[in-house]
Design an enzyme around this catalytic site. Structure first.
Site, PDB file in Angstrom:
ATOM      1  CB  CYS A 127     -47.391 -28.737  17.750  1.00  0.00           C
ATOM      2  SG  CYS A 127     -47.395 -29.072  19.528  1.00  0.00           S
ATOM      3  CG  ASN A 142     -81.568 -28.539   4.167  1.00  0.00           C
ATOM      4  OD1 ASN A 142     -82.751 -28.232   4.030  1.00  0.00           O
ATOM      5  ND2 ASN A 142     -80.987 -28.633   5.356  1.00  0.00           N
ATOM      6  CB  CYS A 201     -45.039 -29.573  14.552  1.00  0.00           C
ATOM      7  SG  CYS A 201     -43.431 -30.305  14.138  1.00  0.00           S
ATOM      8  CB  CYS A 217     -44.643 -23.874  16.545  1.00  0.00           C
ATOM      9  SG  CYS A 217     -44.179 -23.317  18.205  1.00  0.00           S
ATOM     10  CB  CYS A 275     -87.845 -25.232   9.404  1.00  0.00           C
ATOM     11  SG  CYS A 275     -87.374 -25.472   7.679  1.00  0.00           S
ATOM     12  CB  CYS A 316     -43.467 -24.749  24.898  1.00  0.00           C
ATOM     13  SG  CYS A 316     -44.988 -25.705  24.696  1.00  0.00           S
ATOM     14  CB  CYS A 332     -51.097 -23.014  22.465  1.00  0.00           C
ATOM     15  SG  CYS A 332     -50.029 -23.365  21.033  1.00  0.00           S
ATOM     16  CB  CYS A 371     -44.680 -33.318   7.196  1.00  0.00           C
ATOM     17  SG  CYS A 371     -45.606 -32.926   8.699  1.00  0.00           S
TER      18      CYS A 371
END
Length: 423
Positions: free
Chosen positions: A402, A94, A369, A373, A155, A396, A399, A366
């Protein structure tokens, strides 16, 4: 399907819904609040009617839109936003300034509010251009019913002639104008600080030296939204204007929490009330602020999106949490998490790994991950022939990228630390 629903969905809550809201009662600099939730100083608290409707909905009080003794001329349009993938607003900008009502008009609003809502908290936000104006505005607000003052040193849309956030970046000015307001009023004073600094401590300590009883943080963050890519190329003669303004919304919450923790951990500020704000949308957001030291919570952007009615969820959720965890009053949670916060990563555990845990039944295959990675992590995840993730623990590093990118919440932390073999 029915068996799955019966197993996964609890037929009733772990504890009964509280019949009262006594646990939410608290105080701000010694003044009772029926709950810790206030409207923050902005358009959502700028008229009698708006504050009255908010009070009727259940808000404990309001920081009224900043009062000043000079003319305000607003721009149109003056709002813009960044949207998330689902279309909801995650970041809001704004360039709105201060109250466009005259000082006498605002004083009349205070008198009406205190007459009609005697138990509601009126926090009068003020901004002056010099010592005399700070003192006079403070005096007038007290005389006309304000319970406390909030000094707007932050402000980002009032930077001309040393106003707004320009003051908040100079501790000597914070102290000087806080002292001026203190000369004009005996009611509690909160200094509203700017996040447009590396550290909030110097300004906060200066406010205390000037006579402030508490602090309010954070105000909006200086920002610039994207330019119009179309007109800048095809119609250079009618280019849109872009101006630096204040950024708010849920996206700024991590920045706000960082400053609240800084204030809460500063021993020189011990005993000062902290009114926290910056991205609060849910009771969980509010609770995070409180556990880092905020004794009250202010909200604007979420109200602009969803209306005053969000107070119902804020109160109900926080009240249920307090009862579930055995807290008799909301003040018991203030500052509980401060000892877990460090301003350095040197204190973090670095000799162990917390592996992710996969729920392959919920996985939709899907591949997010694996992609993340492979291209942004340590190449520790691959999909099997059924397009379900398989982890290579030798690669691994824990972290949890994933965990963050999974759209179905099918990857979570295992919660177990595996310590590396000592060399």
């Amino acid at each position: 399907m029915m068996a799955f629903l019966t197993e996964e969905v609890k037929p009733k809550l772990d504890i009964e819904v509280p019949e009262h809201e006594k646990a939410l009662q608290t105080e701000l600099c010694g003044i009772p609040l029926e709950n810790p939730f206030l409207l923050s100083s902005s358009v959502v608290a700028s008229t009698y009617d708006m504050c009255a409707r908010a009070f009727e909905a259940g808000w404990a009080g309001a920081a009224f839109k900043t009062i000043c003794a000079f003319d305000i001329h607003e721009a149109s349009p003056r709002f813009s936003a960044i949207h998330s993938a689902d279309g909801s607003i995650m970041g809001f900008k704004n360039i709105e300034q201060l109250s466009d009502h005259s000082v006498p008009e605002n004083m009349e609003i205070f008198r009406q509010l205190k007459r009609d809502y005697t138990k509601k908290f009126i926090l009068a936000s003020i901004m002056g251009r010099n010592d005399k104006e700070w003192e006079e505005l403070a005096r007038l607000c007290q005389e006309n019913g304000a319970d406390a003052l909030e000094l707007n040193f932050s402000c980002p849309n009032m930077m001309e002639e040393g106003l707004g956030s320009d003051i908040g970046q100079v501790p000597s000015l914070v102290e000087r104008f806080t002292a001026a307001a203190r000369r004009g009023a005996s009611i509690p004073i909160l200094a509203k600080l700017t996040p447009n600094v590396a550290s909030m401590g110097p300004a906060a300590e200066a406010a205390r030296n000037g006579g402030a009883d508490g602090l309010a943080a954070i105000n909006t963050i200086k920002s610039l939204m994207a330019v119009n890519l179309h007109t800048y190329v095809t119609s250079p003669a009618v280019r849109d204007k872009s101006a630096v303004g204040g950024y708010s919304g849920n996206a700024v919450k991590p920045i706000a929490l960082r400053f609240i923790a800084e204030l809460g951990q500063n021993p020189k500020l011990s005993g000062m009330h902290i009114s926290g704000m910056g991205g609060v949308e849910t009771w969980r957001d509010a609770l995070e602020f409180m556990m880092l030291g905020a004794g009250s919570i202010q909200v604007t952007t979420a109200v602009m999106q969803y209306g005053y009615r969000i107070i119902e969820d804020l109160k109900a959720g926080l009240n249920y949490y307090l009862h579930e965890k055995g807290f008799s009053r909301v003040g018991d949670v203030v500052g509980l998490a401060l000892d877990s916060v460090s301003d350095t990563t040197d204190v973090l555990e670095r000799d162990s790994i917390v592996y992710p845990k996969f729920n392959r039944q919920a996985c939709i295959g899907c591949g997010r991950c694996e992609i993340s990675c492979m291209d942004g992590g340590h190449q520790a995840i691959r999909l099997n022939e059924r397009r379900r993730p398989v982890l290579d623990p030798k690669r691994c590093v824990g972290c949890h990228l994933c965990v963050l990118v999974c759209p179905t919440d099918s990857i979570r932390s295992s919660g177990r630390r595996i310590y590396r073999n000592s060399k």
